[in-house]
Design a protein around this motif. Sequence first.
Motif, PDB file in Angstrom:
ATOM      1  N   THR A 391      48.407 -14.196 -42.885  1.00 50.84           N
ATOM      2  CA  THR A 391      49.336 -14.258 -43.992  1.00 50.84           C
ATOM      3  C   THR A 391      50.041 -12.753 -43.943  1.00 50.84           C
ATOM      4  O   THR A 391      49.574 -12.088 -42.904  1.00 50.84           O
ATOM      5  CB  THR A 391      48.702 -14.619 -45.357  1.00 50.84           C
ATOM      6  OG1 THR A 391      48.039 -13.184 -45.653  1.00 50.84           O
ATOM      7  CG2 THR A 391      48.000 -15.803 -45.474  1.00 50.84           C
ATOM      8  N   ASP A 392      50.914 -12.535 -44.752  1.00 51.50           N
ATOM      9  CA  ASP A 392      51.699 -11.086 -45.013  1.00 51.50           C
ATOM     10  C   ASP A 392      50.288 -10.128 -45.436  1.00 51.50           C
ATOM     11  O   ASP A 392      50.776  -9.056 -45.396  1.00 51.50           O
ATOM     12  CB  ASP A 392      52.419 -11.073 -46.128  1.00 51.50           C
ATOM     13  CG  ASP A 392      52.232 -11.583 -47.538  1.00 51.50           C
ATOM     14  OD1 ASP A 392      51.366 -12.409 -47.445  1.00 51.50           O
ATOM     15  OD2 ASP A 392      52.733 -10.910 -48.420  1.00 51.50           O
ATOM     16  N   LYS A 393      49.179 -10.591 -45.933  1.00 46.58           N
ATOM     17  CA  LYS A 393      48.214  -9.456 -46.253  1.00 46.58           C
ATOM     18  C   LYS A 393      47.293  -9.207 -45.106  1.00 46.58           C
ATOM     19  O   LYS A 393      46.528  -8.354 -45.073  1.00 46.58           O
ATOM     20  CB  LYS A 393      47.624 -10.005 -47.319  1.00 46.58           C
ATOM     21  CG  LYS A 393      48.125 -10.715 -48.693  1.00 46.58           C
ATOM     22  CD  LYS A 393      48.929  -9.409 -49.489  1.00 46.58           C
ATOM     23  CE  LYS A 393      49.448  -9.741 -50.738  1.00 46.58           C
ATOM     24  NZ  LYS A 393      50.446 -10.931 -50.513  1.00 46.58           N
ATOM     25  N   THR A 394      47.383  -9.924 -44.127  1.00 44.69           N
ATOM     26  CA  THR A 394      46.516  -9.715 -43.044  1.00 44.69           C
ATOM     27  C   THR A 394      46.533  -8.706 -41.983  1.00 44.69           C
ATOM     28  O   THR A 394      45.578  -7.885 -41.918  1.00 44.69           O
ATOM     29  CB  THR A 394      46.677 -11.061 -42.159  1.00 44.69           C
ATOM     30  OG1 THR A 394      46.315 -12.471 -42.650  1.00 44.69           O
ATOM     31  CG2 THR A 394      45.382 -10.948 -40.914  1.00 44.69           C
ATOM     32  N   GLY A 395      47.646  -7.893 -41.815  1.00 44.04           N
ATOM     33  CA  GLY A 395      48.070  -6.978 -41.029  1.00 44.04           C
ATOM     34  C   GLY A 395      47.582  -7.051 -39.521  1.00 44.04           C
ATOM     35  O   GLY A 395      47.240  -8.021 -39.186  1.00 44.04           O
ATOM     36  N   LYS A 396      48.002  -5.888 -38.767  1.00 44.90           N
ATOM     37  CA  LYS A 396      47.642  -6.093 -37.419  1.00 44.90           C
ATOM     38  C   LYS A 396      46.183  -6.335 -37.148  1.00 44.90           C
ATOM     39  O   LYS A 396      46.030  -6.918 -36.139  1.00 44.90           O
ATOM     40  CB  LYS A 396      48.200  -4.764 -36.826  1.00 44.90           C
ATOM     41  CG  LYS A 396      49.533  -4.339 -37.176  1.00 44.90           C
ATOM     42  CD  LYS A 396      50.023  -3.107 -36.210  1.00 44.90           C
ATOM     43  CE  LYS A 396      51.492  -2.427 -36.486  1.00 44.90           C
ATOM     44  NZ  LYS A 396      51.465  -2.160 -37.994  1.00 44.90           N
ATOM     45  N   SER A 410      37.041 -10.020 -25.241  1.00 40.58           N
ATOM     46  CA  SER A 410      36.114  -9.123 -25.858  1.00 40.58           C
ATOM     47  C   SER A 410      36.105  -7.791 -24.973  1.00 40.58           C
ATOM     48  O   SER A 410      36.405  -7.949 -23.817  1.00 40.58           O
ATOM     49  CB  SER A 410      34.548  -9.498 -26.125  1.00 40.58           C
ATOM     50  OG  SER A 410      34.195  -9.996 -24.974  1.00 40.58           O
ATOM     51  N   GLY A 411      35.385  -6.799 -25.561  1.00 43.32           N
ATOM     52  CA  GLY A 411      35.272  -5.560 -24.807  1.00 43.32           C
ATOM     53  C   GLY A 411      36.411  -4.942 -24.395  1.00 43.32           C
ATOM     54  O   GLY A 411      37.315  -4.816 -25.027  1.00 43.32           O
ATOM     55  N   ASP A 416      44.476  -4.709 -28.169  1.00 36.68           N
ATOM     56  CA  ASP A 416      44.289  -3.442 -29.421  1.00 36.68           C
ATOM     57  C   ASP A 416      45.544  -3.535 -30.384  1.00 36.68           C
ATOM     58  O   ASP A 416      46.642  -4.273 -29.865  1.00 36.68           O
ATOM     59  CB  ASP A 416      44.540  -2.205 -28.515  1.00 36.68           C
ATOM     60  CG  ASP A 416      44.256  -1.160 -29.506  1.00 36.68           C
ATOM     61  OD1 ASP A 416      45.371  -0.576 -30.194  1.00 36.68           O
ATOM     62  OD2 ASP A 416      43.089  -0.677 -29.832  1.00 36.68           O
ATOM     63  N   LYS A 417      45.445  -3.502 -31.625  1.00 35.82           N
ATOM     64  CA  LYS A 417      46.569  -3.639 -32.427  1.00 35.82           C
ATOM     65  C   LYS A 417      47.443  -2.699 -32.350  1.00 35.82           C
ATOM     66  O   LYS A 417      48.734  -2.845 -32.997  1.00 35.82           O
ATOM     67  CB  LYS A 417      45.691  -3.489 -33.920  1.00 35.82           C
ATOM     68  CG  LYS A 417      45.532  -2.037 -34.058  1.00 35.82           C
ATOM     69  CD  LYS A 417      45.142  -1.709 -35.521  1.00 35.82           C
ATOM     70  CE  LYS A 417      44.380  -0.243 -35.851  1.00 35.82           C
ATOM     71  NZ  LYS A 417      44.073  -0.001 -37.258  1.00 35.82           N
ATOM     72  N   ARG A 418      47.576  -1.746 -31.243  1.00 34.98           N
ATOM     73  CA  ARG A 418      48.678  -0.949 -30.837  1.00 34.98           C
ATOM     74  C   ARG A 418      49.453  -1.563 -29.802  1.00 34.98           C
ATOM     75  O   ARG A 418      50.549  -1.146 -29.242  1.00 34.98           O
ATOM     76  CB  ARG A 418      48.049   0.405 -30.446  1.00 34.98           C
ATOM     77  CG  ARG A 418      47.843   1.415 -31.660  1.00 34.98           C
ATOM     78  CD  ARG A 418      47.052   2.601 -31.134  1.00 34.98           C
ATOM     79  NE  ARG A 418      45.905   2.252 -30.188  1.00 34.98           N
ATOM     80  CZ  ARG A 418      45.053   3.197 -29.773  1.00 34.98           C
ATOM     81  NH1 ARG A 418      45.430   4.439 -29.960  1.00 34.98           N
ATOM     82  NH2 ARG A 418      44.028   2.727 -28.946  1.00 34.98           N
ATOM     83  N   HIS A 419      48.882  -2.986 -29.271  1.00 35.31           N
ATOM     84  CA  HIS A 419      49.770  -3.455 -28.171  1.00 35.31           C
ATOM     85  C   HIS A 419      51.167  -3.756 -28.923  1.00 35.31           C
ATOM     86  O   HIS A 419      51.348  -4.139 -29.766  1.00 35.31           O
ATOM     87  CB  HIS A 419      49.035  -4.720 -27.985  1.00 35.31           C
ATOM     88  CG  HIS A 419      49.408  -5.438 -26.724  1.00 35.31           C
ATOM     89  ND1 HIS A 419      50.969  -6.121 -26.827  1.00 35.31           N
ATOM     90  CD2 HIS A 419      48.857  -5.742 -25.366  1.00 35.31           C
ATOM     91  CE1 HIS A 419      50.939  -6.536 -25.248  1.00 35.31           C
ATOM     92  NE2 HIS A 419      49.956  -6.416 -24.649  1.00 35.31           N
ATOM     93  N   PRO A 420      52.368  -3.687 -27.794  1.00 34.88           N
ATOM     94  CA  PRO A 420      53.552  -3.739 -28.191  1.00 34.88           C
ATOM     95  C   PRO A 420      53.743  -5.280 -28.959  1.00 34.88           C
ATOM     96  O   PRO A 420      54.593  -5.601 -29.810  1.00 34.88           O
ATOM     97  CB  PRO A 420      54.407  -3.468 -27.233  1.00 34.88           C
ATOM     98  CG  PRO A 420      53.543  -2.691 -26.351  1.00 34.88           C
ATOM     99  CD  PRO A 420      52.114  -3.077 -26.419  1.00 34.88           C
ATOM    100  N   GLY A 421      53.220  -6.402 -28.033  1.00 38.87           N
ATOM    101  CA  GLY A 421      53.263  -7.530 -28.386  1.00 38.87           C
ATOM    102  C   GLY A 421      52.795  -7.815 -29.937  1.00 38.87           C
ATOM    103  O   GLY A 421      53.296  -8.575 -30.776  1.00 38.87           O
ATOM    104  N   VAL A 422      51.427  -7.165 -30.263  1.00 35.18           N
ATOM    105  CA  VAL A 422      50.687  -7.341 -31.570  1.00 35.18           C
ATOM    106  C   VAL A 422      51.969  -6.837 -32.571  1.00 35.18           C
ATOM    107  O   VAL A 422      52.144  -7.490 -33.650  1.00 35.18           O
ATOM    108  CB  VAL A 422      49.715  -6.692 -31.685  1.00 35.18           C
ATOM    109  CG1 VAL A 422      48.953  -6.637 -33.065  1.00 35.18           C
ATOM    110  CG2 VAL A 422      48.701  -7.347 -30.802  1.00 35.18           C
TER     111      VAL A 422
END
Length: 609
Positions: A391-396, A410-411, A416-422
């Motif tokens: 949802t809009d509350k979930t975040g990266k 995993s590992g 990573d949440k900084r991935h351009p696609g994310v």
Amino acid sequence: MARWNKARKLLDHEHSPTWQFRLQDVDEPNLMRHVFPYDEVARIDFDYKIVVPDPPEEMLITDTTFRDGQQARPPYTVRQIVEIFDMMHRLSGPRGIIRQTEFFLYSNKDKEAVQRCLERGYTYPQITGWIRAAAADLPLVKDLGLRETGILTSVSDYHIFFKMNGNRRTILEQYLKIVRAALDLGIVPRCHFEDVTRADIYGFCIPFAIELMKLREESGVDIKMRLCDTLGYGVPYEGAALPRSVPRLVRAFIDDAGVPGHLMEWHGHNDFHKVLINATTAWLYGCGAANGALLGFGERTGNTPIEALLIEYIGFHGATNGIDTTAITDMARYFEKELNYHIPPNYPFVGKDFNATSAGIHADGVLKNPEIYNIFDTDKILNRPLTITITDKTGKAGIVHWLNNRVGLSGPQAVDKRHPGVIKISKKIDEMYEGGRITSISNDEMEKMSRKYLPELFISEFDLLKTKAEKLAATLAEELAEQVDIRSMDPVFQEPVMQATLDANPFIQFMYITNLDGKKITRNITKIVDRAKYEDARMDEDLSNRDWFIEPIRTGKVFVSDFYTSRFTSALCITVSVPIRNDNDEIQGILGLDIRFKDLAKMEKEGEL
């Protein structure tokens, strides 16, 4: 007569030897129209007679995936049956919770599947057969070396009068005759009381069961009975009347026909959404086994799902008793990937959304306390980590959590949440909610965005089909190259075999064989509509510089080309080639097949591959 019951510490009433229920022969069928009106929904009536739960000493599961389960889907190949049987063995565990599985025995493919599964040497599940109530079918069981077979013995007047054109007495005698014939051959008979929930229980079913128990006593063989709720009419309610009451049915066979619970099975259908509760109710009232099929496959609405029975079994016992529950997930993935079966996303235990919460909580909250939204530790028990709905509350962090669980990373491989696609996905979601969206983002929507912005994480359907095409074509070519006529290197014998193979596999557009000089020795084996297009494919053409010729000569292995556009038909193709060997395993030629990918894709989509 009264006999002391140690468990209940009371005297149990027992009928005297001179008392018994007798067959009630009738001139007209008893269709119970007051309960089964046909032009209206069937009634659920009550007579308020209550029976007490009395579970069997051992609750077991029996399987019909390869019998009833195959009547609701395209037939499995022999290889698929063996691979599914392997997974069923894992599910069963060393104690044989899935005690038996039954097979059709009529076709050559059925017989080969039985033989291949028997060669596995597993103790459980035991392999049994299924036949009609015809003595001519019994040799099928005997010839395959099976100790037990199910026998179709329909018991309702709907079947006795309308399907079999008989009456109760003649049909009963017919059934007893086939049972005696099975006993004479040393085969354990398992009588399938088809349509028992519309039958006259005390006018036919119980007298039939009593006669079977007499034969059991005479022969010393444990004759079994399967109570088949063929149209799903059974109900689990206390006080419901026969023939629809599952508790009353089970207790009638145990208490009034003297059938030990361990010799009884319940086989249900899901016409009224009661298939699981009826099966477990049968367990609770003394029925020794519940019969089902993987993923609930079966005629019309399906049978009891084996995976659901296993989870219920664990719930009743508080222990797995050796059941490998992670095999449930492996089985579901096999059905999706190998058999191209679409499991509904919300299907319990195996649907891709079954343990996804749409509560709108942060991913951090799920990670801190998954028990809030998860039925049990699905990661440990089913190898299925808890997922969240975005949802809009979930975040990266939530997007990353969804992605890594979806793709199984995993590992160091985890996203990573900084991935351009994310970041792009996060912005897209924000735009949706800023535009007025109030519902959560579905898994299908997330997958589309993920494939768009992080395509490197996913195997495309095209790639999956390509892999399947390569595997299929390679197997086909290798098996063909082993045939005696092909190994003869005589075009007179080779060409008819090749033409028959091409005709049976419409995705093949061209077949040919060359000698070790790279010269074709066979004519152009192709479809008649394409024959003119191959006029330039001459017998004297030197093909020794082609990869499909060079690689099998060099490696001795099957070769599969990349995609290319056929110069003859302009179709997208792959070529598969394989060495042809003599009796000394020396390469003496190359067999080539050109596969038209469009035809293969069409067959896959239509479930014909």
